[in-house]
Write a protein that holds these residues in place. Sequence first.
Motif, PDB file in Angstrom:
ATOM      1  N   ALA A   1       0.837  -1.210   0.000  1.00 39.85           N
ATOM      2  CA  ALA A   1       0.000   0.000   0.000  1.00 39.85           C
ATOM      3  C   ALA A   1       0.868   1.254   0.000  1.00 39.85           C
ATOM      4  N   ARG A   2       1.958   1.242   0.769  1.00 42.62           N
ATOM      5  CA  ARG A   2       2.861   2.397   0.788  1.00 42.62           C
ATOM      6  C   ARG A   2       3.576   2.554  -0.551  1.00 42.62           C
ATOM      7  N   PHE A   3       3.862   1.439  -1.203  1.00 46.49           N
ATOM      8  CA  PHE A   3       4.531   1.487  -2.500  1.00 46.49           C
ATOM      9  C   PHE A   3       3.624   2.159  -3.530  1.00 46.49           C
ATOM     10  N   PHE A   4       2.346   1.790  -3.535  1.00 49.23           N
ATOM     11  CA  PHE A   4       1.400   2.437  -4.445  1.00 49.23           C
ATOM     12  C   PHE A   4       1.297   3.932  -4.142  1.00 49.23           C
ATOM     13  N   ALA A   5       1.321   4.279  -2.861  1.00 45.31           N
ATOM     14  CA  ALA A   5       1.181   5.675  -2.449  1.00 45.31           C
ATOM     15  C   ALA A   5       2.495   6.442  -2.524  1.00 45.31           C
ATOM     16  N   ARG A   6       3.571   5.750  -2.846  1.00 47.13           N
ATOM     17  CA  ARG A   6       4.921   6.345  -2.879  1.00 47.13           C
ATOM     18  C   ARG A   6       5.303   6.933  -1.525  1.00 47.13           C
ATOM     19  N   ASP A   7       4.873   6.248  -0.494  1.00 46.61           N
ATOM     20  CA  ASP A   7       5.161   6.679   0.874  1.00 46.61           C
ATOM     21  C   ASP A   7       6.065   5.632   1.514  1.00 46.61           C
ATOM     22  N   PHE A   8       7.328   5.587   1.088  1.00 47.37           N
ATOM     23  CA  PHE A   8       8.215   4.546   1.557  1.00 47.37           C
ATOM     24  C   PHE A   8       9.636   5.091   1.637  1.00 47.37           C
ATOM     25  N   THR A   9      10.510   4.327   2.271  1.00 41.02           N
ATOM     26  CA  THR A   9      11.927   4.669   2.390  1.00 41.02           C
ATOM     27  C   THR A   9      12.725   3.447   1.940  1.00 41.02           C
ATOM     28  N   PRO A  10      14.035   3.600   1.754  1.00 37.44           N
ATOM     29  CA  PRO A  10      14.843   2.427   1.381  1.00 37.44           C
ATOM     30  C   PRO A  10      14.700   1.258   2.352  1.00 37.44           C
ATOM     31  N   ALA A  11      14.348   1.551   3.594  1.00 35.79           N
ATOM     32  CA  ALA A  11      14.158   0.470   4.575  1.00 35.79           C
ATOM     33  C   ALA A  11      12.922  -0.362   4.257  1.00 35.79           C
ATOM     34  N   ASP A  12      12.043   0.170   3.416  1.00 33.38           N
ATOM     35  CA  ASP A  12      10.813  -0.535   3.050  1.00 33.38           C
ATOM     36  C   ASP A  12      11.010  -1.495   1.881  1.00 33.38           C
ATOM     37  N   ARG A  13      12.222  -1.855   1.576  1.00 32.64           N
ATOM     38  CA  ARG A  13      12.493  -2.715   0.419  1.00 32.64           C
ATOM     39  C   ARG A  13      11.541  -3.918   0.400  1.00 32.64           C
ATOM     40  N   LEU A  14      10.838  -4.068  -0.716  1.00 30.62           N
ATOM     41  CA  LEU A  14       9.787  -5.068  -0.850  1.00 30.62           C
ATOM     42  C   LEU A  14      10.360  -6.379  -1.373  1.00 30.62           C
ATOM     43  N   HIS A  15      10.047  -7.459  -0.694  1.00 32.66           N
ATOM     44  CA  HIS A  15      10.532  -8.776  -1.107  1.00 32.66           C
ATOM     45  C   HIS A  15       9.411  -9.557  -1.798  1.00 32.66           C
ATOM     46  N   LEU A  16       9.738 -10.135  -2.946  1.00 30.24           N
ATOM     47  CA  LEU A  16       8.810 -11.001  -3.669  1.00 30.24           C
ATOM     48  C   LEU A  16       9.267 -12.443  -3.510  1.00 30.24           C
ATOM     49  N   HIS A  17       8.323 -13.349  -3.394  1.00 23.43           N
ATOM     50  CA  HIS A  17       8.611 -14.772  -3.202  1.00 23.43           C
ATOM     51  C   HIS A  17       7.824 -15.530  -4.263  1.00 23.43           C
ATOM     52  N   LEU A  18       8.497 -15.884  -5.375  1.00 21.30           N
ATOM     53  CA  LEU A  18       7.777 -16.311  -6.572  1.00 21.30           C
ATOM     54  C   LEU A  18       8.174 -17.702  -7.037  1.00 21.30           C
ATOM     55  N   LYS A  19       7.204 -18.405  -7.586  1.00 25.74           N
ATOM     56  CA  LYS A  19       7.493 -19.672  -8.247  1.00 25.74           C
ATOM     57  C   LYS A  19       7.570 -19.410  -9.749  1.00 25.74           C
ATOM     58  N   GLY A  20       8.568 -20.000 -10.381  1.00 27.54           N
ATOM     59  CA  GLY A  20       8.736 -19.829 -11.812  1.00 27.54           C
ATOM     60  C   GLY A  20       9.951 -20.601 -12.296  1.00 27.54           C
ATOM     61  N   THR A  21      10.038 -20.769 -13.597  1.00 26.76           N
ATOM     62  CA  THR A  21      11.204 -21.416 -14.178  1.00 26.76           C
ATOM     63  C   THR A  21      12.384 -20.445 -14.112  1.00 26.76           C
ATOM     64  N   PRO A  22      13.615 -20.951 -14.229  1.00 20.11           N
ATOM     65  CA  PRO A  22      14.768 -20.038 -14.250  1.00 20.11           C
ATOM     66  C   PRO A  22      14.646 -18.964 -15.322  1.00 20.11           C
ATOM     67  N   PHE A  23      14.100 -19.310 -16.499  1.00 18.93           N
ATOM     68  CA  PHE A  23      13.941 -18.318 -17.566  1.00 18.93           C
ATOM     69  C   PHE A  23      12.911 -17.261 -17.179  1.00 18.93           C
ATOM     70  N   GLN A  24      11.782 -17.680 -16.618  1.00 15.24           N
ATOM     71  CA  GLN A  24      10.767 -16.721 -16.182  1.00 15.24           C
ATOM     72  C   GLN A  24      11.340 -15.757 -15.154  1.00 15.24           C
ATOM     73  N   LEU A  25      12.070 -16.289 -14.186  1.00 20.12           N
ATOM     74  CA  LEU A  25      12.646 -15.437 -13.145  1.00 20.12           C
ATOM     75  C   LEU A  25      13.630 -14.433 -13.731  1.00 20.12           C
ATOM     76  N   LYS A  26      14.380 -14.848 -14.734  1.00 18.98           N
ATOM     77  CA  LYS A  26      15.332 -13.943 -15.380  1.00 18.98           C
ATOM     78  C   LYS A  26      14.585 -12.818 -16.100  1.00 18.98           C
ATOM     79  N   ILE A  27      13.493 -13.153 -16.775  1.00 19.84           N
ATOM     80  CA  ILE A  27      12.689 -12.134 -17.465  1.00 19.84           C
ATOM     81  C   ILE A  27      12.072 -11.176 -16.450  1.00 19.84           C
ATOM     82  N   TRP A  28      11.546 -11.707 -15.353  1.00 21.68           N
ATOM     83  CA  TRP A  28      10.929 -10.840 -14.343  1.00 21.68           C
ATOM     84  C   TRP A  28      11.964  -9.915 -13.709  1.00 21.68           C
ATOM     85  N   GLU A  29      13.176 -10.401 -13.511  1.00 19.03           N
ATOM     86  CA  GLU A  29      14.239  -9.545 -12.991  1.00 19.03           C
ATOM     87  C   GLU A  29      14.582  -8.437 -13.990  1.00 19.03           C
ATOM     88  N   SER A  30      14.556  -8.760 -15.279  1.00 21.41           N
ATOM     89  CA  SER A  30      14.820  -7.756 -16.309  1.00 21.41           C
ATOM     90  C   SER A  30      13.733  -6.688 -16.328  1.00 21.41           C
TER      91      SER A  30
END
Length: 281
Positions: free
Chosen positions: A169-198
């Motif tokens: 919610a803070r990310f959408f509102a742009r109300d965050f600091t570097p301490a708010d670094r958002l972690h994603l926990h995703l299932k995907g193939t190695p290729f999918q993960l590489k594309i998502w990182e790109s």
Amino acid sequence: MTDYQRIAAALAYAGANFQDQPSLEQLAEHAHWSPFHFQRKFQEWAGVSPKKFLQYLSLAHAKRLLRQHASVAEAAYETGLSGTGRLHDLFVTLEAMTPGEYRHGGAALAIAYSFGESPFGRYLVASTATGICKLAFVDDEDLAVAALRQEWPHANLIAADTALHAQVARFFARDFTPADRLHLHLKGTPFQLKIWESLLRIPEGELRTYAQLADAAGSGSAVRAAGTAIGANPVGYLIPCHRVIRQTGALGQYRWGSVRKAALLGWEAARVESGLLARAA
């Protein structure tokens, strides 16, 4: 209807009738507001007038952004000179699930989910103890939960807000600091993960083609596979797959609707331009 739904109706009409250059009155009619009220509400939402916003969605604007990818401006982004433009790259990190975590439909996982409001409509967000595993824009909450359960048939789904959801919610509102670094926990193939990182490395207000993204992921010949990986992105907005368009400059499709894709791109373009003007002042 929410403000976004009204604005989306006007954008859908504009997209279907762009050759006729719809007037303010016509756009306002499809938003079910008076022209004055529509102009004011649209300006509050986008930060620019409806006319200016539609310019950001033109083929000419898209092609100009694609050409800029090879320009000196791109080099500035790559070296981190524009932190606001690299919002997702700087504040979102991606971690892959282990096979054991998503084997058998997530039997070993507890997944919390809740709903929130964004400038682009209502969304469902879901998370494990490690990070966000799903963000989907929704029109029907019951259908959204059913889709989540179908994706994770054996996980323990819990309707609950979490600190991770508050970060979104803070990310959408742009109300965050570097301490708010958002972690994603995703299932995907190695290729999918590489594309998502790109995708995370595409600066806000910029666009890439499917071929450019495949190149960035080190798989230049796998354009079709890159497109499939983009379409499989489970985390809307946080992984900005909306910034990938066709080679022709046409916006193309989007998992959560072409109108929402246009809204995202125009909204981001307005934010970037307003930031540049503020720094120049």
